[in-house]
Design an enzyme around this catalytic site. Structure first.
Site, PDB file in Angstrom:
ATOM      1  CE  LYS A 144      -4.303  -1.550   0.385  1.00  0.00           C
ATOM      2  NZ  LYS A 144      -5.327  -2.172   1.044  1.00  0.00           N
TER       3      LYS A 144
ATOM      4  CE  LYS B  84      -5.789  -7.575  -1.868  1.00  0.00           C
ATOM      5  NZ  LYS B  84      -6.051  -7.338  -0.517  1.00  0.00           N
TER       6      LYS B  84
ATOM      7  CE  LYS C 281     -14.232  -3.668  -0.548  1.00  0.00           C
ATOM      8  NZ  LYS C 281     -14.306  -3.128   0.790  1.00  0.00           N
TER       9      LYS C 281
HETATM   10  P1  TYM Z   1     -10.842  -6.150   3.655  1.00  0.00           P
HETATM   11  O1  TYM Z   1     -12.018  -5.272   3.675  1.00  0.00           O
HETATM   12  O2  TYM Z   1      -9.702  -5.777   2.808  1.00  0.00           O
HETATM   13  O3  TYM Z   1     -11.266  -7.586   3.237  1.00  0.00           O
HETATM   14  C1  TYM Z   1     -12.341  -8.244   3.884  1.00  0.00           C
HETATM   15  C2  TYM Z   1     -12.162  -9.750   3.798  1.00  0.00           C
HETATM   16  O4  TYM Z   1     -12.155 -10.148   2.430  1.00  0.00           O
HETATM   17  C3  TYM Z   1     -10.987 -10.923   2.169  1.00  0.00           C
HETATM   18  N1  TYM Z   1     -10.572 -10.656   0.771  1.00  0.00           N
HETATM   19  C4  TYM Z   1     -10.359 -11.617  -0.132  1.00  0.00           C
HETATM   20  N2  TYM Z   1     -10.448 -12.964  -0.047  1.00  0.00           N
HETATM   21  C5  TYM Z   1     -10.185 -13.662  -1.171  1.00  0.00           C
HETATM   22  N3  TYM Z   1      -9.812 -13.079  -2.358  1.00  0.00           N
HETATM   23  C6  TYM Z   1      -9.716 -11.731  -2.478  1.00  0.00           C
HETATM   24  N4  TYM Z   1      -9.379 -11.182  -3.639  1.00  0.00           N
HETATM   25  C7  TYM Z   1      -9.981 -10.925  -1.326  1.00  0.00           C
HETATM   26  N5  TYM Z   1      -9.970  -9.597  -1.086  1.00  0.00           N
HETATM   27  C8  TYM Z   1     -10.331  -9.441   0.207  1.00  0.00           C
HETATM   28  C9  TYM Z   1      -9.956 -10.425   3.170  1.00  0.00           C
HETATM   29  O5  TYM Z   1      -8.954 -11.381   3.374  1.00  0.00           O
HETATM   30  C10 TYM Z   1     -10.811 -10.199   4.386  1.00  0.00           C
HETATM   31  O6  TYM Z   1     -11.015 -11.397   5.116  1.00  0.00           O
HETATM   32  N6  TYM Z   1      -7.905  -5.986   7.598  1.00  0.00           N
HETATM   33  C11 TYM Z   1      -9.175  -6.564   7.205  1.00  0.00           C
HETATM   34  C12 TYM Z   1     -10.321  -5.904   7.961  1.00  0.00           C
HETATM   35  C13 TYM Z   1     -10.191  -6.093   9.424  1.00  0.00           C
HETATM   36  C14 TYM Z   1     -10.258  -7.334  10.124  1.00  0.00           C
HETATM   37  C15 TYM Z   1     -10.068  -6.978  11.501  1.00  0.00           C
HETATM   38  C16 TYM Z   1     -10.432  -8.653   9.737  1.00  0.00           C
HETATM   39  C17 TYM Z   1      -9.979  -5.104  10.332  1.00  0.00           C
HETATM   40  N7  TYM Z   1      -9.903  -5.654  11.585  1.00  0.00           N
HETATM   41  C18 TYM Z   1     -10.072  -7.964  12.472  1.00  0.00           C
HETATM   42  C19 TYM Z   1     -10.439  -9.638  10.730  1.00  0.00           C
HETATM   43  C20 TYM Z   1     -10.255  -9.296  12.087  1.00  0.00           C
HETATM   44  C21 TYM Z   1      -9.284  -6.321   5.710  1.00  0.00           C
HETATM   45  O7  TYM Z   1      -8.351  -6.057   5.065  1.00  0.00           O
HETATM   46  O8  TYM Z   1     -10.473  -6.379   5.173  1.00  0.00           O
END
Ligand code: TYM
Length: 336
Positions: free
Chosen positions: A126, A207, A210
């Protein structure tokens, strides 16, 4: 044998509507776990306490506009609810409404060596993308995430593959805290089933995230699903490994029928596969899978107050647990 009570926790950032990677990597598992159909035994699952939240504080680590942030938060909330998260069964809330997360995050910031934060893959990636705009929040993203997790003392944290390193840091944080201040946090399991990664439709070496046409959004109308899939790169020689084709097959495995999976895998091996047909079948299957979801989401978004009420009630429930853990931590570290 009676199994230990499970506590499941996970979150999704409020950075915009959810895509099929978020769904397969995370949201689908959340709904299954909540409904006792997950990766736990029926007995353990029936007893699992589930905490699912929207990480709006984490959304501030990517460049954002205030209006968009609040709209994105509602979109993600509607995605959760339309996919089947039931606020009566799960504690469903907004991160920023449970202040204890940020406070525990600060304590973890002060206990985490800078070197460990600098080494995080997501931070490195990032900071490349956000050159010149890198905030302190981007660096300390994982310590807030560790706080989100540990404050509920969960047994497991279902996430997609890209987040496993962060959950690992939360486990390290728990271990170090326990060693220094006495047993406080159980170390959660990183995942319950093999974490997966759905790749971008436009560049399948990255990957899915959005932006633009690289992602299938859960509420994309059928024609849009087909349009995006049609543009996805495949291969001219089906017998050669291709990341684009692998990605289409990953989607087929989750949304196609048994017969479709067998048939297309067979054609793939024989090099007789027509990718245009595979894409059309896949688009139809995905559109059908989310037909009810699309209707539900529209209904929910027409009534944002209901969403906000559900979130507030969830925050009240979450706070009860979070405040207990925070009080325990403050006492252990010597904060009066
Ligand atoms: P975020 O919003 O980026 O992603 C949310 C969830 O979606 C999964 N994900 C994917 N899985 C498979 N293929 C993809 N292309 C893909 N893109 C996203 C992510 O692995 C995630 O499970 N840091 C977390 C948010 C968070 C969180 C937490 C999660 C904040 N605090 C505590 C668990 C526990 C995140 O990046 O979400």
């Amino acid at each position: 044998m009676t199994e230990k009570k499970q506590t499941i926790l996970s979150g999704i950032r409020a950075t915009g509507k959810l895509h099929i990677g978020n769904y397969l990597g995370a949201l689908k598992q959340f709904v299954d776990l909540q409904n006792g159909k997950g990766n736990l035994s029926a007995e353990a699952s029936a007893k699992a306490d589930c905490f699912f939240f929207i990480a709006d504080l984490h959304a501030l680590t990517t460049p954002f506009e205030a209006k968009e942030l609040s709209q994105n938060t509602l979109e993600v909330a509607a995605d959760y609810l339309a996919a089947g998260i039931d606020p009566k069964k799960s504690t469903f809330f907004l991160q920023s409404q449970v202040l204890e997360h940020a406070e525990l995050g600060w304590i973890f910031n002060c206990l985490t060596p800078l070197g460990e934060l600098n080494r995080m893959t997501q931070f490195k990636e990032k900071s490349e993308e956000q050159k010149g705009q890198i905030s302190g929040g981007l660096l300390t993203y994982p310590t807030l995430m560790a706080a989100d997790i540990l404050i509920y003392k969960p047994t497991a944290v279902p996430v997609g593959e890209d987040q496993t390193q962060h959950v690992e840091l939360a486990r390290d944080t728990a271990r170090k805290f326990n060693n220094r201040f006495g047993q406080t946090f159980p170390e959660p399991k990183t995942y319950l089933r093999k974490p997966l990664r759905v790749m971008s439709l436009t560049d399948p070496t990255k990957k899915m995230s959005k932006s633009g046409d690289e992602a299938l959004m859960l509420d994309d109308p059928p024609a849009e699903i087909l349009r995006k899939l049609k543009k996805a790169p495949t291969a001219t020689d089906a017998t050669k490994e291709s990341p684009g084709v692998k990605n289409l097959f990953l989607l087929l495995e989750h949304f196609g029928s048994e017969e479709q999976i067998t048939e297309y895998s067979h054609e793939q091996k024989n090099n007789t596969i027509k990718y245009s047909e595979l894409k059309e079948a896949l688009a139809k299957a995905i559109a059908e899978h989310f037909a009810e979801f699309r209707d539900q989401k529209q209904e929910l978004l027409a009534n944002p107050k209901t969403i906000m009420d559900a979130l507030e009630q969830g925050a009240t429930k979450a706070r009860k647990i979070a405040s207990q853990t925070l009080a325990e931590v403050k006492e252990k570290v010597g904060l009066l």
